[in-house]
Design a protein around this motif. Structure first.
Motif, mmCIF file in Angstrom:
data_model
loop_
_atom_site.group_PDB
_atom_site.id
_atom_site.type_symbol
_atom_site.label_atom_id
_atom_site.label_comp_id
_atom_site.label_asym_id
_atom_site.label_seq_id
_atom_site.Cartn_x
_atom_site.Cartn_y
_atom_site.Cartn_z
ATOM 1 N N THR A 100 0.831 -1.199 0.000
ATOM 2 C CA THR A 100 0.000 0.000 0.000
ATOM 3 C C THR A 100 0.866 1.249 0.000
ATOM 4 N N LEU A 101 1.911 1.258 0.813
ATOM 5 C CA LEU A 101 2.823 2.411 0.849
ATOM 6 C C LEU A 101 3.545 2.593 -0.485
ATOM 7 N N SER A 104 1.243 4.232 -2.834
ATOM 8 C CA SER A 104 1.122 5.655 -2.509
ATOM 9 C C SER A 104 2.312 6.435 -3.040
ATOM 10 N N ALA A 107 1.940 6.856 -6.761
ATOM 11 C CA ALA A 107 0.937 7.871 -7.079
ATOM 12 C C ALA A 107 1.511 9.273 -6.881
ATOM 13 N N LEU A 108 2.239 9.474 -5.797
ATOM 14 C CA LEU A 108 2.875 10.771 -5.562
ATOM 15 C C LEU A 108 3.920 11.077 -6.630
#
Length: 118
Positions: A100-101, A104, A107-108
């Motif tokens: 999940t990290l 993220s 995406a960033l």
């Protein structure tokens, strides 16, 4: 040895050692004066607590695991077979959180790369 000596020998703060006692992870004897008295085995126990905390385990889980940790010639092993599935589930939970990290971060990165440079 007193709590200050255990702190020096393990590199763990006195506050943390008291917390470990509150969480039922350490069981020092009490001197007549009320001071805590630790033994050499407690140094190893604190090191194991630190390793398990670093692995992401809660103190409640560590309380269950510590009595089952045994030193063998090829390293530490669990003597309680019923904990195996719990540890596998914990590891899988950590791997899911890592995934999940990573998503993220990706995406960033996409947002950052699409943004005009300042």
């Amino acid at each position: 040895m007193k709590i200050g000596e255990l702190s020096r020998r393990t590199g763990v703060s006195i506050r943390s050692l008291r917390y470990y006692e509150e969480q039922n992870l350490l069981h020092p004897e009490r001197m007549v004066s009320g001071y805590r008295a630790y033994v050499d085995v407690d140094v190893v126990r604190v090191q194991r607590i630190q390793a398990l905390l670093a692995a992401g385990l809660s103190t409640q889980k560590i309380e269950r695991i510590l009595p089952c940790m045994m030193l063998h010639r090829d390293g530490l092993r669990l003597s309680c077979a019923d904990l195996h599935d719990d540890l596998v589930a914990e590891r899988n939970n950590l791997l899911d959180r890592i995934a999940t990290l990573r998503a993220s971060v990706e995406a960033l990165n996409a947002i950052i790369s699409a943004s005009p440079v300042r």
